[in-house]
Structure formats: structure tokens, C-alpha cells
Design a protein around this motif. Structure first.
Motif, PDB file in Angstrom:
ATOM      1  N   LEU A 156     -35.027 -19.141 -45.922  1.00  0.00           N
ATOM      2  CA  LEU A 156     -35.312 -17.812 -45.404  1.00  0.00           C
ATOM      3  C   LEU A 156     -36.318 -17.084 -46.272  1.00  0.00           C
ATOM      4  CD1 LEU A 156     -31.687 -16.683 -44.595  1.00  0.00           C
ATOM      5  CD2 LEU A 156     -33.463 -17.215 -42.939  1.00  0.00           C
ATOM      6  N   ASP A 207     -33.241 -11.129 -35.811  1.00  0.00           N
ATOM      7  CA  ASP A 207     -33.590 -11.347 -34.408  1.00  0.00           C
ATOM      8  C   ASP A 207     -32.860 -12.535 -33.801  1.00  0.00           C
ATOM      9  OD1 ASP A 207     -35.327  -9.283 -34.549  1.00  0.00           O
ATOM     10  OD2 ASP A 207     -37.061 -10.537 -35.020  1.00  0.00           O
ATOM     11  N   MET A 208     -32.145 -13.259 -34.640  1.00  0.00           N
ATOM     12  CA  MET A 208     -31.512 -14.475 -34.146  1.00  0.00           C
ATOM     13  C   MET A 208     -30.024 -14.270 -33.946  1.00  0.00           C
ATOM     14  SD  MET A 208     -31.212 -18.211 -35.911  1.00  0.00           S
ATOM     15  CE  MET A 208     -29.589 -17.912 -36.608  1.00  0.00           C
ATOM     16  N   SER A 238     -36.682 -11.970 -39.773  1.00  0.00           N
ATOM     17  CA  SER A 238     -36.548 -13.147 -38.938  1.00  0.00           C
ATOM     18  C   SER A 238     -35.098 -13.396 -38.534  1.00  0.00           C
ATOM     19  CB  SER A 238     -37.122 -14.380 -39.638  1.00  0.00           C
ATOM     20  OG  SER A 238     -36.340 -14.696 -40.754  1.00  0.00           O
ATOM     21  N   PHE A 239     -34.202 -13.189 -39.463  1.00  0.00           N
ATOM     22  CA  PHE A 239     -32.827 -13.567 -39.174  1.00  0.00           C
ATOM     23  C   PHE A 239     -32.123 -12.552 -38.288  1.00  0.00           C
ATOM     24  CE2 PHE A 239     -29.096 -16.080 -40.932  1.00  0.00           C
ATOM     25  CZ  PHE A 239     -29.572 -17.253 -40.374  1.00  0.00           C
TER      26      PHE A 239
END
Ligand SMILES: Nc1ncnc2c1ncn2[C@@H]1O[C@H](COP(=O)(O)OP(=O)(O)O)[C@@H](O)[C@H]1O
Ligand SMILES: [Mg+2]
Lengths: 116, 239
Positions: A107, A28-29, A25-26
Motif C-alpha cells: 500500500l 475506495d475498495m 486507494s484502500f
């Protein structure tokens, strides 16, 4: 899980940390300056991190930085490091938990990944 | 009984739309729901397919004819923050209009801090809709001044207008998911059918049954039911 990440996370008290989800997830940010501004705003995240906590958090995020699958898009030119600059003059560790630690905790905290 | 307060420090993010849809979806799931429009703008009714000229009965006028649309009783409550009798009722736990089995959904305008502050202590849940836009993000410290945003206990966030075709929108989603954790109750995608339905004076579910926003709202309402402690409500229909 990489052992360096594992030991860092263990030090942050996140033994249940799941490295894969974190990376998924992270990675992609991109850290837009407005995100960084919110992360360093005590009105959003509570009291600032101590120097030690900031160092630990930075180490955790460094793991994320090392992930190869960074998007090739134009970057909004924020660095993850700069988001901790504001903590350099933070007061010594208080007894309470750090809120950026909570942020990092989020997270990993959510074992049932939401699909929205 | 419970009051769900819909308010965002930033206007135009879809607070009225989300309030209306939550009311409709909760009603669909068997709850007894009233929607209260506390705004001067008076546009909550548009999301129920009503016209601007249709007046809602005043909440404090017991003799007015009731209007129910999509299973939701609609009331105008604008100005009630200045109504001494209403304030008095709120302060008497046994007599509070929110101490009943009914669920009340309140739509409060962004700038109307006074009404928001009046209602918040009586709410089981505060829904704060957001846009994946800088203006909405920058307002995060103002959700409840004096309390750090990530420490708010009554607040659940909804990221509305989500559009995965836009990079900032995607990144904002990830950011808020990580920052807010389970306090991000859900997301609702941007869908022009929302506007078209209002322009047709039709509820979204009738105008565009396949709307992606509707699909997201069906997931959101389940999270809201849980966050507001409504799960043991009378009629729990399997989705
Ligand atoms: N998910 C959505 N997709 C497309 N348009 C939306 C969506 N949510 C809200 N809108 C539109 O955005 C505008 C603002 O919504 P509204 O609920 O009136 O905002 P607020 O009450 O926060 O001022 C309206 O025109 C509404 O139809
Ligand atoms: Mg509104």
C-alpha cells in the motif's frame, strides 16, 4: 499523518508509509468476501500471520475504516475485522516476515503511483 | 533470445489477445519477435487479422513458408510438448531455440499445464492475464501450485477486461494492485473493438486506432520490456 497511524506503521516497520495514498486507494475498495478469502489463503499470501502481526495489521486497517469517505454504495457486507479471524489460531511468530505485512507494505511501497 | 510465456490458470481471460498484442507492440518497438501458438484452439492468429482457414507454419518445420503479420513471425507450436526432439533442444542450453536474440511469445491454453510446465523454466517472464471476475480471482492460487502467488518471481499479472463502470471491476483493480504490487504489470480496458477487429480480420491497430485497449497496451508493453529485461534491446524508440 495521524500520529496513531504513524506509530502503528512505525511498529510495522513502514516508516516511509504515506498515509494519504493508503487512504486514497484502500478507502475506495470494499472488501468483498472473495478478496478476504484470497488474503487468508496461504496458497496466495504464504504462511499465516502470527497473532501479534494480525493485531498490528488489524490496527492499521482500523485506520482505514475510520476514513469518512466510504462509498454510499450497497456494501458487499464484508468487514475488515473478519479477515483476521482466520489468524486467531495461528502459530507463534516465526522469524520470517509476515505476508499480510507485505500486503500492507504494498500500500505504501509504490511511491510512483501508477496511472493505469 | 528471451521467451515470454503467456498462460493463465483460467481460460477466456484474454491470454491469446494479450500474447498477440504484446508481440505486435514489442515488434513495433524494434524487437525481433515471433509468436508461438501452443493451443489446440489455434486462435492466436485471429488477433493478427488472419482467418480461421489460414494455417500457420509449424515451428519445427524449417522448410515451411514463413508468415509475418504486423512485424511478427507467426508459428503453430501445438503438440510440441510431445515432440521429443523439441524437448531435447530445450534441455540443451546452447541449442535451445530460445537462446537467441529473437523474442518468442508463447500462447499456452489455460488447461495445458504440461506445456506451461515445460516452457516455464526457459521463460524470462510469465505473463498471467486476469479478468476482474470471481472465476479469475479464485484461480490465483493455481498460477503456480506450490508457490504462494505473491512470492512468484517470474510472473507478471495483467488485469484485462477492466471496466471502471462496474464496481467489482474497480475494486478488483485496487485489490490486485495492493496484493501484487509491482507484479501487476498493467491493465487493459474492456473494448468491444477487440472483438470487432477480429470479426473483420483486421489487426486492432488498423481497425480501431483510437481503441482504449490499444492505449493501455502501449503502456503495458513498456512494463513488460522492463520486467523481461529487454530494455537494452537494439532499437529503443521514444514513445
Ligand atoms: N480487452 C478486451 N476487451 C474486449 N474483449 C476482449 C478483450 N480481451 C479479450 N477479449 C475477447 O475475449 C475473448 C477471449 O479472449 P482470448 O484471448 O481468446 O482468451 P483466452 O486465450 O484467455 O481464452 C475473445 O472473444 C476476445 O476477443
Ligand atoms: Mg487462447
Amino acid at each position: 499523518m495521524r500520529s496513531d497511524a504513524e506509530s502503528l506503521l512505525a511498529r510495522l516497520g513502514r516508516r516511509d508509509f504515506r498515509y494519504r495514498e493508503f487512504a486514497d486507494s484502500f478507502a475506495d475498495m470494499e472488501l468483498w468476501p472473495i478478496f478476504e478469502a484470497l488474503l487468508t489463503d496461504p496458497r496466495v499470501v504464504g504462511r499465516p500471520l502470527s497473532k501479534l502481526e494480525a493485531r498490528e495489521a488489524e490496527a492499521v486497517l482500523a485506520v482505514r475504516r475510520a476514513e469518512p469517505e466510504q462509498s454510499a454504495m450497497r456494501s458487499p457486507s464484508a468487514t475488515v475485522t473478519s479477515m483476521f479471524d482466520a489468524y486467531q489460531d495461528a502459530p507463534p511468530p516465526a522469524a520470517e516476515r509476515g505476508n499480510l505485512r507485505d500486503f500492507l507494505g504494498h500500500l505504501s511501497n509504490d511511491p510512483n503511483k501508477r496511472d493505469y | 533470445m528471451p521467451l515470454i510465456l503467456c498462460h493463465s490458470p483460467k481460460g477466456g481471460v484474454g491470454t491469446s489477445f494479450i500474447a498477440a498484442q504484446l508481440a505486435i507492440h514489442l515488434a513495433q518497438r524494434g524487437h525481433d519477435v515471433s509468436a508461438l501458438d501452443f493451443t489446440y484452439q489455434d486462435s492466436l492468429k485471429l488477433y493478427f487479422g488472419l482467418t480461421p482457414a489460414q494455417n500457420l507454419p509449424e515451428l519445427n518445420d524449417g522448410s515451411a513458408e514463413q508468415i509475418a503479420v504486423s512485424g511478427v513471425a507467426l508459428f503453430s507450436a501445438y503438440g510440441l510438448q510431445h515432440d521429443a526432439a523439441f524437448r531435447d533442444l530445450l534441455d540443451r542450453p546452447d541449442h535451445s531455440p530460445f537462446a537467441r536474440k529473437k523474442i518468442f511469445i508463447a500462447d499456452v491454453a489455460a488447461g495445458d499445464r504440461e506445456t506451461k510446465d515445460m516452457l516455464l523454466p526457459h521463460a524470462v517472464l510469465h505473463i498471467c492475464p486476469m479478468h476482474p471476475r470471481p472465476g479469475s480471482l479464485a484461480a490465483l492460487p493455481k498460477v503456480e501450485p506450490g508457490t504462494a502467488t505473491i512470492d512468484l518471481v517470474k510472473t507478471g499479472f495483467v488485469l484485462n477486461h477492466l471496466d471502471d463502470a462496474h464496481r467489482l471491476s474497480r475494486h478488483t483493480h485496487i485489490f490486485l494492485r495492493e496484493l501484487l504490487g509491482s507484479k501487476l504489470l498493467g491493465t487493459v480496458r474492456r473494448d468491444e473493438a477487440v472483438n470487432e477487429a477480429s470479426a473483420m480480420f483486421e489487426p486492432l491497430a488498423r481497425f480501431a486506432p483510437a481503441s482504449v485497449a490499444l492505449n493501455d497496451l502501449r503502456k503495458l508493453v513498456i512494463a513488460v520490456e522492463q520486467a523481461a529485461g529487454l530494455v537494452e534491446a537494439p532499437e529503443e524508440t521514444a514513445s
